[in-house]
Structures are given as C-alpha cells and as structure tokens.
Design a protein around this motif. Structure first.
Motif, PDB file in Angstrom:
ATOM      1  N   LYS A 184      47.640  -9.463   8.441  1.00  0.00           N
ATOM      2  CA  LYS A 184      47.990 -10.871   8.250  1.00  0.00           C
ATOM      3  C   LYS A 184      47.573 -11.629   9.501  1.00  0.00           C
ATOM      4  O   LYS A 184      48.315 -11.686  10.485  1.00  0.00           O
ATOM      5  CB  LYS A 184      49.490 -10.999   7.977  1.00  0.00           C
ATOM      6  CG  LYS A 184      49.825 -12.171   7.082  1.00  0.00           C
ATOM      7  CD  LYS A 184      51.225 -12.081   6.524  1.00  0.00           C
ATOM      8  CE  LYS A 184      51.585 -13.339   5.772  1.00  0.00           C
ATOM      9  NZ  LYS A 184      50.889 -13.506   4.496  1.00  0.00           N
ATOM     10  N   TYR A 189      42.260 -16.545   7.117  1.00  0.00           N
ATOM     11  CA  TYR A 189      42.533 -17.823   6.469  1.00  0.00           C
ATOM     12  C   TYR A 189      41.501 -18.875   6.865  1.00  0.00           C
ATOM     13  O   TYR A 189      41.097 -19.697   6.045  1.00  0.00           O
ATOM     14  CB  TYR A 189      43.945 -18.290   6.815  1.00  0.00           C
ATOM     15  CG  TYR A 189      44.980 -17.604   5.948  1.00  0.00           C
ATOM     16  CD1 TYR A 189      45.519 -18.251   4.844  1.00  0.00           C
ATOM     17  CD2 TYR A 189      45.381 -16.298   6.200  1.00  0.00           C
ATOM     18  CE1 TYR A 189      46.444 -17.624   4.037  1.00  0.00           C
ATOM     19  CE2 TYR A 189      46.301 -15.658   5.392  1.00  0.00           C
ATOM     20  CZ  TYR A 189      46.835 -16.325   4.309  1.00  0.00           C
ATOM     21  OH  TYR A 189      47.737 -15.699   3.498  1.00  0.00           O
ATOM     22  N   GLY A 223      45.941 -15.954  -0.529  1.00  0.00           N
ATOM     23  CA  GLY A 223      47.240 -15.666   0.071  1.00  0.00           C
ATOM     24  C   GLY A 223      48.244 -15.037  -0.866  1.00  0.00           C
ATOM     25  O   GLY A 223      49.452 -15.110  -0.626  1.00  0.00           O
ATOM     26  N   ALA A 224      47.783 -14.387  -1.936  1.00  0.00           N
ATOM     27  CA  ALA A 224      48.715 -13.739  -2.867  1.00  0.00           C
ATOM     28  C   ALA A 224      48.031 -12.567  -3.563  1.00  0.00           C
ATOM     29  O   ALA A 224      46.832 -12.595  -3.811  1.00  0.00           O
ATOM     30  CB  ALA A 224      49.230 -14.740  -3.898  1.00  0.00           C
ATOM     31  N   THR A 248      56.368  -9.020  -1.428  1.00  0.00           N
ATOM     32  CA  THR A 248      56.848  -9.477  -2.735  1.00  0.00           C
ATOM     33  C   THR A 248      56.322  -8.553  -3.837  1.00  0.00           C
ATOM     34  O   THR A 248      57.073  -8.137  -4.720  1.00  0.00           O
ATOM     35  CB  THR A 248      56.359 -10.911  -3.009  1.00  0.00           C
ATOM     36  OG1 THR A 248      56.601 -11.700  -1.851  1.00  0.00           O
ATOM     37  CG2 THR A 248      57.052 -11.518  -4.215  1.00  0.00           C
ATOM     38  N   LYS A 249      55.028  -8.227  -3.759  1.00  0.00           N
ATOM     39  CA  LYS A 249      54.455  -7.357  -4.787  1.00  0.00           C
ATOM     40  C   LYS A 249      55.106  -5.987  -4.775  1.00  0.00           C
ATOM     41  O   LYS A 249      55.505  -5.476  -5.825  1.00  0.00           O
ATOM     42  CB  LYS A 249      52.951  -7.196  -4.599  1.00  0.00           C
ATOM     43  CG  LYS A 249      52.366  -6.363  -5.713  1.00  0.00           C
ATOM     44  CD  LYS A 249      51.013  -5.759  -5.443  1.00  0.00           C
ATOM     45  CE  LYS A 249      50.963  -4.917  -4.205  1.00  0.00           C
ATOM     46  NZ  LYS A 249      49.555  -4.761  -3.774  1.00  0.00           N
ATOM     47  N   CYS A 283      51.491 -12.845  -6.562  1.00  0.00           N
ATOM     48  CA  CYS A 283      52.743 -12.530  -5.861  1.00  0.00           C
ATOM     49  C   CYS A 283      52.675 -12.862  -4.384  1.00  0.00           C
ATOM     50  O   CYS A 283      51.745 -12.459  -3.697  1.00  0.00           O
ATOM     51  CB  CYS A 283      53.051 -11.055  -5.935  1.00  0.00           C
ATOM     52  SG  CYS A 283      52.697 -10.305  -7.492  1.00  0.00           S
TER      53      CYS A 283
HETATM   54  C1  LIG Z   1      51.080 -13.177   3.133  1.00  0.00           C
HETATM   55  C2  LIG Z   1      50.027 -12.781   2.167  1.00  0.00           C
HETATM   56  C3  LIG Z   1      50.335 -12.296   0.880  1.00  0.00           C
HETATM   57  C4  LIG Z   1      51.740 -12.243   0.349  1.00  0.00           C
HETATM   58  O1  LIG Z   1      52.556 -11.355   1.047  1.00  0.00           O
HETATM   59  P1  LIG Z   1      54.143 -11.453   0.957  1.00  0.00           P
HETATM   60  O2  LIG Z   1      54.599 -10.429   1.929  1.00  0.00           O
HETATM   61  O3  LIG Z   1      54.532 -11.127  -0.418  1.00  0.00           O
HETATM   62  O4  LIG Z   1      54.506 -12.842   1.324  1.00  0.00           O
HETATM   63  C5  LIG Z   1      49.290 -11.898   0.075  1.00  0.00           C
HETATM   64  N1  LIG Z   1      47.999 -11.992   0.470  1.00  0.00           N
HETATM   65  C6  LIG Z   1      47.670 -12.450   1.693  1.00  0.00           C
HETATM   66  C7  LIG Z   1      46.244 -12.520   2.064  1.00  0.00           C
HETATM   67  C8  LIG Z   1      48.665 -12.861   2.580  1.00  0.00           C
HETATM   68  O5  LIG Z   1      48.327 -13.326   3.783  1.00  0.00           O
END
Ligand SMILES: *Cc1c(COP(=O)(O)O)cnc(C)c1O
Length: 340
Positions: A184, A189, A223-224, A248-249, A283
């Motif tokens: 992350k 991004y 981002g999901a 979340t997933k 998710c």
């Molecule tokens: C943060 C993020 C997610 C979602 O992760 P969670 O822990 O569920 O919030 C998914 N994909 C990417 C690229 C992210 O940065």
C-alpha cells in the motif's frame, strides 16, 4: 465526552482537520516514543526522500460507534502487519505491528468526539502513513522517517442507497509482475490518476486492471479488490502476487464461509470468464462492497444479471453481515473488534 456539532448524515469523503494526530520520528536507527499533537502541519527539507523519490506508504481503517454506544475499530492488527510488509519493500524502517495498534487506539481515543454516532452511517477514517523525511539526492533510502496517524470523519459511501457501478477494462496497467502492486504505497496511486481521470471523462466509475504480463486475467481496480459470485452462489476472488491484499476482502471471505455457509475460491480469474458470473463487487474499507453492474471491455458489454438498478443479492448479504459485525449488531469472530 461531547460530540462535535457536525451534520453526520451529510458528510462526504474529504479531509476535515480533527483535534489530535499521532506522530513518531525515526532517527539514528530507532523510533522515538511517539506523541499526540495538535499540529497538523509538517515541515521538512525540500530534498526529503518522500518528495524526491516517493518513499511513502500508508494504511486506511475506520472507527465506529456500535449499537450499544462503544467506540470500536476493525482488525487494526492486519493494517499493522500489512504496513510492515510495505515498509520492507520500500526499504523503510518497520513500525512494529503492536506499536501500530497501540498508536491507532490512542489516536481514536484522543479524537473520540469526532467518531460519528451509531446509526448515522458515518465513521471516523484513520490514515496511518510513513515517509522518508531526511534529504536524499543520490538514489537511496532516507535515513530519517516520520510515522503519523491522522483522522477525519467521513460520511456514508453510498448516499441515498447502494448503486451498481460501471467499469472499464483499462488500457493502462496498475502493477507489474514482481513489482509493488501488493503493497500500500502512494506510488501505486500516482500512476493510476491519469487512468481514473480518463475513465471518469469517458463516463465510467472505475477501472478494471488486468495482469500486466499477459492482460488476460482480472487483478483489481485502483483501490479495491474484486469478488465474483457464480450462478450457484460460490464466491470467487482473483489470486495474484500483484494484488493488494484487502482486509475487507479477507474478512468477507470468512463471513461468506462461516456466517453464510457459502463456498469460497481464490484463484486466477480469466477476463474471458467474467461474463459467466451472476454478481460482481468491489471490496475495500471505504464502501465494504460496491456492487458492479456492468464492465465494458473495448466495446463489449458484460452485464451482470443483477443489473444496474439494484445490487446483487449475495453482495448485499455479505455487505450487511460485515457491517452488522462492525457495528456490534452481530457477534464478531474472535479478535476482529478492538474496543477503545
Ligand atoms: C487499500 C486498498 C484496497 C482495499 O483494502 P482494505 O484493506 O480492504 O481497505 C484494495 N486495493 C488497493 C490497491 C488498495 O490500496
């Protein structure tokens, strides 16, 4: 403790400065104790590692008020663990998981008045992050870092009901094989911004990225993570080393198995297969699950049977169950809920 005077139901997803943030600095090979501060500004060298070579990582999680009035947060240990991985990959010092959780709980406690009330649909979003703060001009890791957690109250993700999204199969790639897709980091991004702005201009809500190596398998959006539901109600989620492991997933897969009695499968998902699924969802912490109604692959429309007006039945069941766990309406698995 008196709550802030905020119209909680009409909050959006933007930065609102709250009272306190947690700050810890790394210098001479060690983290200091860390402290809560009122100061929301950061002053650093113009040559800081983060500014020159993007040495920064982050996390995102939420605090809620439960049905019986307690303030809680959801699986912060997994955020701490993930941030440890992210730090190692970018040659940053690790902020140890247990200290991370401790700092999260302290930061929530210090901003208690900003945690939205039960029933408002709003929550307090926490943004832990770390960046290289010492000057770096020859390419190498910084020697000094800051770890910081700020909070901001955010409104319900879907105002006026959950509405299915339209996605575009992107011509851009999100993450290279053996690259940084599984951490992350802001760098993942920065390079997605052009793709998402273009997709919005073309009328799409999000991008579906494929594996960069072969462009035949589904990875995730900017981002999901994806989950798909088969016509016989099995959950299928893409497996790949370049997907960011969504908390979340991972939680939804447990909910599917242990609460809803559904079968779960994590495996590569060919783009060619997605037209066979009954439902699709995205998710992440922000929305839990956003249902997807349609995916457009270069003019070819893949429409899920659940349609564009209402979310799919299984997606909604998963979403409602996880939300009920987070809000203390349904019993949580051991260790998922941290009380403040
Ligand atoms: C943060 C993020 C997610 C979602 O992760 P969670 O822990 O569920 O919030 C998914 N994909 C990417 C690229 C992210 O940065």
């Amino acid at each position: 403790m008196e709550k802030k005077d905020i119209d909680w139901e009409n909050l959006g997803f933007g930065y609102i400065k709250t009272d306190k943030r947690f700050v810890s600095n790394y210098k001479d090979g060690a983290w200091d104790e860390g402290t809560l501060t009122d100061d929301a500004e950061i002053v650093m060298s113009e040559c800081a590692g983060v500014l020159q070579y993007a040495q920064t990582i982050f996390e995102g999680l939420k605090a809620y008020t439960t049905k019986n009035g307690e303030i809680v947060t959801f699986r912060p240990d997994l955020n701490g663990e993930r941030m440890e991985h992210s730090a190692r990959r970018l040659e940053m010092p690790v902020y140890e998981k247990d200290r991370f959780v401790d700092a999260v709980l302290k930061t929530i406690k210090a901003n208690e008045a900003w945690v939205p009330p039960y029933g408002s649909g709003a929550s307090l979003y926490l943004r832990p992050f770390m960046f290289g703060s010492s000057p770096v001009i020859g390419v190498k890791p910084a020697t000094e870092y800051q770890f910081r957690i700020f909070t901001t109250p955010v409104g319900p993700y879907f105002k006026g009901g959950v509405k299915p999204l339209t996605l575009k199969v992107s011509d851009f790639d999100r993450a290279a094989p053996h690259g940084t897709g599984n951490i992350k980091a802001g760098l993942n991004y920065a390079m997605s911004l052009h793709a998402i702005v273009s997709a919005h201009e073309e009328g799409y809500d999000e991008n579906m990225y494929l594996d960069a190596g072969t462009r035949t398998r589904v990875e995730e959006t900017g981002g999901a993570n994806f989950i798909f539901i088969t016509k016989d109600k099995k959950i299928v989620t893409p497996k790949s080393d370049s997907i960011l492991p969504s908390i979340t997933k991972r939680s939804l897969l447990t909910v599917a198995k242990d609460y809803l009695g559904l079968e779960v499968e994590e495996r590569p998902v060919p783009l060619e297969e997605i037209g066979d699924f009954a439902e699709c969802g995205l998710c992440g912490t922000a929305a839990v699950i956003s249902p997807v109604g349609k995916i457009v692959d270069h003019g070819r429309e893949i429409c899920f049977p659940s349609g564009m007006d209402t979310p799919g039945e299984i997606c909604m069941k998963l979403r409602d169950t996880l939300k009920a766990i987070q809000l203390g309406e349904t019993e949580a698995p051991d260790g998922w809920i941290y009380k403040i």
